[in-house]
Motif scaffolding. Structure first.
Motif, PDB file in Angstrom:
ATOM      1  N   LEU B 241       1.292  -0.991  -0.204  1.00  0.00           N
ATOM      2  CA  LEU B 241      -0.325  -0.037  -0.441  1.00  0.00           C
ATOM      3  C   LEU B 241       0.687   0.954   0.335  1.00  0.00           C
ATOM      4  CD1 LEU B 241      -2.729   0.498  -0.066  1.00  0.00           C
ATOM      5  CD2 LEU B 241      -3.122   0.594   2.579  1.00  0.00           C
ATOM      6  N   ALA B 242       1.698   1.316   1.232  1.00  0.00           N
ATOM      7  CA  ALA B 242       2.530   2.217   0.534  1.00  0.00           C
ATOM      8  C   ALA B 242       3.630   2.711  -0.584  1.00  0.00           C
ATOM      9  CB  ALA B 242       3.509   2.204   1.677  1.00  0.00           C
ATOM     10  N   ALA B 243       3.914   1.572  -1.348  1.00  0.00           N
ATOM     11  CA  ALA B 243       4.554   1.402  -2.390  1.00  0.00           C
ATOM     12  C   ALA B 243       3.459   2.035  -3.579  1.00  0.00           C
ATOM     13  CB  ALA B 243       5.233   0.185  -2.721  1.00  0.00           C
ATOM     14  N   CYS B 244       2.616   1.623  -3.422  1.00  0.00           N
ATOM     15  CA  CYS B 244       0.968   2.018  -4.080  1.00  0.00           C
ATOM     16  C   CYS B 244       0.513   3.417  -4.300  1.00  0.00           C
ATOM     17  CB  CYS B 244      -0.159   1.523  -3.822  1.00  0.00           C
ATOM     18  SG  CYS B 244       0.359  -0.046  -4.829  1.00  0.00           S
ATOM     19  N   THR B 245       0.740   4.658  -3.375  1.00  0.00           N
ATOM     20  CA  THR B 245       0.529   5.493  -3.171  1.00  0.00           C
ATOM     21  C   THR B 245       1.424   6.405  -3.577  1.00  0.00           C
ATOM     22  OG1 THR B 245       1.281   5.221  -0.369  1.00  0.00           O
ATOM     23  CG2 THR B 245      -0.965   5.674  -1.319  1.00  0.00           C
ATOM     24  N   LYS B 246       2.681   5.898  -3.227  1.00  0.00           N
ATOM     25  CA  LYS B 246       4.047   6.783  -3.072  1.00  0.00           C
ATOM     26  C   LYS B 246       4.345   6.934  -4.763  1.00  0.00           C
ATOM     27  CE  LYS B 246       6.881   9.270  -0.662  1.00  0.00           C
ATOM     28  NZ  LYS B 246       6.089  10.234   0.461  1.00  0.00           N
ATOM     29  N   SER B 247       3.937   5.525  -5.475  1.00  0.00           N
ATOM     30  CA  SER B 247       4.092   5.159  -6.343  1.00  0.00           C
ATOM     31  C   SER B 247       3.223   6.076  -8.095  1.00  0.00           C
ATOM     32  CB  SER B 247       4.561   4.251  -7.439  1.00  0.00           C
ATOM     33  OG  SER B 247       5.881   3.951  -6.585  1.00  0.00           O
TER      34      SER B 247
END
Lengths: 202, 639, 107
Positions: B241-247
């Motif tokens: 989820l963290a990666a999805c928001t940042k990317s």
């Protein structure tokens, strides 16, 4: 004969104690300050009589001389010197502070009485706070040739000679200090706050 | 010399910080007004960083599996001991090179682009701060430090999106980006905490600094040993989820499009090349951990491929040049995600590298176009090839690179298709190929709309870009053209997949397939868009879909609905709870204190009689307490 | 026996006088009256000393000596107190203690 002496002793004790208590209340409740001073003199005189009853005649005299005369005259001079135009409220006017004060004094009285009398006699069997049971008559017979004043002089000039000298120095210092304090105020006549307070009153 | 480069590599990230502080300090004291000093400080920091990174690269190339780590103890609380430091390995050196080189080009560009802005110095301070955070992020040796710089990067992004904060839309976009990133940040933090908690004893016994990347493999095993697979999956999901928001992956991609409100160099540096790649970088870092959860990996893959496809579809119908590029960025990041999801670690990072350069190039070209026409809407452009041929050429190179027309993008995408085919995920492969086709179409469409066809605008005289703008574009053209050919083979050995790599089969048909796709795409784009965009297709369904896609598939509307209809209603009740229960309790205690203080105030009146009364009352109470205790004791003794 | 006067009688008398003095100190508004109440309290202490000397320490009567010191100190205290009183009278012309609230607190 012993019973008679005891009876008279008791009679005078009750007389003087009642008088002193009544006039001590007078100090509190008499509206005018001069009356209060006179009532204080009477209370002190009766206390001096109690001292005599307690076999110390010299202290009774000293009490009369110091308290009933010198101190009272000081008070009277103070009353004369101070222009006291404040109204003299009687203490009995109710307020929260006075109520708390009276309540705590009564509490103090009860507590002290409790501890003097072994909890109103409850703990008599367990503990004795004071050895009150000494036989006075026997002792008086034993020490009948000893004069109170003589003992006092011996004590003051042997055991307590240092404290005695210290008190004399203290009196000297206080005399000088009071004189300086009074003279300084008379000379300088600095009254800065007076005007302010008057303004505030207005 | 070699040791000197490696042991002092922290200086790469601290140079931008120092220059930011210097600019702030001198500008704040009004010591200078000269913009050259500011830009020289910034450029010097970036260039020195790039030079240093090249030195590090030399070290990494000489020694296989190079790994250098310095840890400084930071916090010791009971059993927990945290440490900060930096880590130099192949991955971080790669990221350092990308970030320093792209930021050097972008800073050179913004020196001219922002020259007339009143807040020139502030802009450069922000850029330097961003560089500091991003470089520290890529050098972080453990998850916690990475989280700290992850947040800092988000803050810098917020500041730069809202750089022109007097525009309401910019301020709103900045807030939106920040708030949406909070979701991912929260998930990241929660996952770190859970990971730390479940594998605490592993870190204690294994003699590795807490949450260090080097031992994530063992940590994963220890977490699996202590909890259920479900918890493990949830922890992995937090990282995803963290990666999805940042990317900017579906469904949390909405902030990236609005982030285009920031200045164009910012879009090029942060929202195309570096910061949005941080999500991919995170997944790459925690790859050994995530590898134990196949479900999470397939979730990454599917999110990636869906993002790649849907964003490409949306990008076809966009008219705003920067928004189109933003959707394209999202789509390309989707490619990286899908590669990571199926185990193509190396392919994903290769695509990340090439994408950073060509997307920065495209954004800088777009900035040049906007600079000369003063417009962002592509419908009012056209025929610009004649007036600004240099930009047109560079933009065409960028288009070729991103669409995979034989320039760098071709090689990286090819690597991704290979890995997809190799792990026989043919559904993913089909979607990825389709997205690649759409990429060709929408990129060529934008090129045709801007530089070919007829001019539709009103502006008569164009602002010809000066060399200050041309030169950085030229700098970025070189890697976009040559990187694919030069680095294709060495990259596979430089960045190795941490776990056993499946053997690459020989998929020559795939090579042919992608060539065919490119040809189809180019032909379609020519047919559809060469003579400027016209409403050629009159079918109502398509029209409706166009409107639908232009709004970005109504993701924003959906969130609006969710917040207005659901969230706000919940908050109304939560407000009541807060007002009457929480505030009530607090106010009650306040009231108690007030009453007490009123009581005390009555006695604290400066009058000596009150004080003595209180003193005597206290004494009497003490006496009562003492005597009561004494009598109870006595009675006990007696009885 | 009620006529058998012992130490406790004197103690209770002294206690009553002390309480009266204390009440006066806590409640009186006039400074002169306050000083008089302090005198009463000191005298009640003297009664205690002399009573103890008479009943428990007949051979030495050390309590008498202490009573002498108490008297001296109380005389000093009256002198100082009245001096302060007169200075205060010069200063603010107000003998009400409740108005003398310069020691801080609520204004």
């Amino acid at each position: 004969m012993e019973i008679d002496a005891k009876f008279i002793n008791a009679l005078f004790f009750y007389l003087f104690s009642i008088v002193s208590v009544i006039f001590a209340f007078g100090v509190l409740f008499l509206p005018k300050i001069v009356y209060a001073i006179i009532s204080m003199i009477i209370a002190f005189v009766s206390i001096a009589c109690l001292f005599v009853l307690l076999n110390s005649d010299f202290l009774g005299l000293a009490q009369i001389m110091i308290y009933a005369i010198a101190v009272s005259i000081l008070f009277l001079f103070a009353v004369m010197l101070v222009k006291d135009n404040a109204k003299f409220e009687i203490v009995s006017i109710f307020s929260a502070k006075k109520f708390v004060a009276a309540f705590s004094v009564v509490l103090f009285f009860i507590c002290a009485l409790f501890s003097f009398t072994n909890g109103f006699g409850i703990f008599d069997k367990i503990i004795k706070i004071f050895a009150l049971q000494t036989d006075l008559v026997e002792l008086q017979i034993q020490f009948q040739d000893i004069v109170c004043l003589k003992l006092l002089g011996i004590n003051l000039l042997s055991n307590y000679v240092f404290a005695f000298e210290l008190v004399s120095v203290l009196i000297l210092v206080v005399m000088l200090g009071v004189a300086m304090f009074a003279l300084k105020n008379v000379n300088c006549k600095i009254k800065p706050v007076e005007k302010e307070s008057q303004k505030n009153d207005i | 010399m070699k040791d000197f480069f490696v042991t002092n590599s922290w200086i790469i990230s601290f140079l931008p910080l120092w220059s930011a502080l210097l600019i702030m300090f001198f500008k704040g004291l009004n010591i200078y007004e000269n913009k050259e000093i500011t830009s020289l400080l910034t450029l010097g920091a970036s260039f020195l960083g790039f030079f240093w990174s090249l030195g590090l690269l030399g070290c990494c190339l000489q020694i296989a599996n190079f790994n250098y780590e310095i840890m400084v103890p930071f916090l010791n609380v009971g059993l927990l001991s945290l440490s900060f430091g930096f880590l130099i390995d192949n991955l971080s050196v790669l990221m350092l090179l990308i970030v320093t080189s792209v930021s050097f080009a972008v800073q050179l560009y913004s020196r001219t682009y922002m020259a007339n802005d009143k807040e020139f110095h502030r802009f450069f301070v922000y850029l330097n701060l961003f560089n500091f955070s991003m470089l520290s992020l890529v050098m972080s040796p453990n998850l916690l430090q990475m989280y700290v710089f992850w947040e800092l990067v988000g803050v810098c992004s917020y500041l730069l999106i809202g750089f022109w904060f007097k525009r309401p839309s910019a301020a709103k976009a900045a807030t939106k980006a920040f708030l949406i990133n909070r979701i991912g940040d929260f998930a990241f933090l929660a996952s770190i905490c859970a990971l730390g908690a479940f594998s605490f004893w592993f870190w204690k016994f294994s003699n590795v600094p807490f949450l260090d990347f080097s031992a994530l493999n063992g940590a994963a095993l220890s977490v699996l040993g202590t909890t259920t697979p479900l918890v493990f999956f949830l922890i992995s999901l937090g990282f995803v989820l963290a990666a999805c928001t940042k990317s900017a992956q579906i469904p949390l991609h909405v902030w990236l499009v609005d982030a285009m409100e920031g200045p164009t160099p910012v879009s090029a540096l942060i929202h195309a090349a570096t910061m949005v790649a941080a999500g991919v970088f995170l997944i790459a870092r925690v790859y050994p951990f995530l590898n134990y959860s196949p479900v999470a990996m397939s979730i990454i893959a599917w999110i990636g491929v869906l993002t790649a496809f849907i964003m490409a579809v949306i990008a076809i119908f966009q008219n705003d040049i920067k928004k189109m590029l933003a959707f394209s960025t999202s789509s390309q990041l989707g490619f990286m995600m899908v590669a990571l999801g199926v185990g193509g670690y190396s392919a994903a990072l290769f695509h990340l590298t090439t994408h950073a350069y060509f997307k920065a190039l495209l954004f800088l070209c777009a900035g040049a176009v906007i600079h000369s026409v003063n417009l962002q809407d592509m419908r009012y452009m056209g025929e610009l090839r004649k007036s600004i041929p240099f930009v047109a050429g560079c933009y065409l190179i960028g288009v070729c690179a991103i669409s995979g027309i034989l320039l760098s993008g071709f090689w990286s995408k090819e690597a991704i298709f290979y890995i997809l085919a190799d792990t026989s995920n043919f559904g993913l492969l089909a979607l990825a190929l389709l997205s690649s086709l759409l990429t060709v179409i929408y990129m060529l469409r934008s090129y045709f709309m801007i530089f070919e066809g007829k001019y539709n605008g009103t502006l008569k005289t164009f602002h010809i870009p000066p060399w200050g703008i041309k030169f950085p574009i030229l700098l970025l053209v070189m890697p976009s053209v040559f990187l694919g050919w030069l680095v294709n083979e060495p990259f596979k050995t430089f960045i190795k997949t941490p776990l056993a790599l499946p053997k690459l089969g020989n998929y020559e048909i795939l090579f042919a397939l992608s060539l065919i796709i490119i040809v189809i795409g180019v032909l379609l784009a020519f047919v559809l868009y060469y003579n400027g965009i016209k409403e050629k297709i009159k079918i109502s369904f398509i029209r409706k879909f166009r409107k639908f896609a232009q709004q970005g598939l109504y993701f924003n509307k959906f969130y609006e609905f969710l917040i207005e209809k659901l969230f706000l209603k919940i908050t109304r009740y939560a407000y009541l709870f807060d007002k009457y229960l929480v505030d009530g309790v607090v106010n009650f205690w306040g009231l108690c204190v007030q009453v007490k203080s009123k009581f005390l105030l009555f006695w604290q009146n400066g009058n000596i009689l009150s004080y003595s009364t209180v003193g005597v009352a206290g004494l009497c109470l003490l006496m009562v307490v003492f005597l009561l205790g004494f009598s109870v004791y006595m009675l006990e003794v007696w009885l | 026996m009620i006529f058998d006067i012992s130490l406790i009688h004197y103690l209770v008398l002294a206690l009553i006088l002390f309480c009266i003095g204390l009440l006066g100190v806590l409640t009186s508004k006039n400074i002169i009256r306050l000083l008089m109440c302090v005198e009463i309290m000191l005298t009640s202490v003297n009664i205690n000393f002399i009573a103890f000397a008479n009943y428990l320490d007949l051979g030495n009567r050390l309590g008498d000596s202490v009573a002498i010191f108490v008297m001296a100190v109380s005389a000093i205290e009256v002198a100082v107190g009245l001096c302060i009183l007169i200075c205060l009278a010069n200063y603010s012309n107000n003998m009400n203690i409740e108005k003398q609230n310069k020691t801080g607190g609520r204004k």
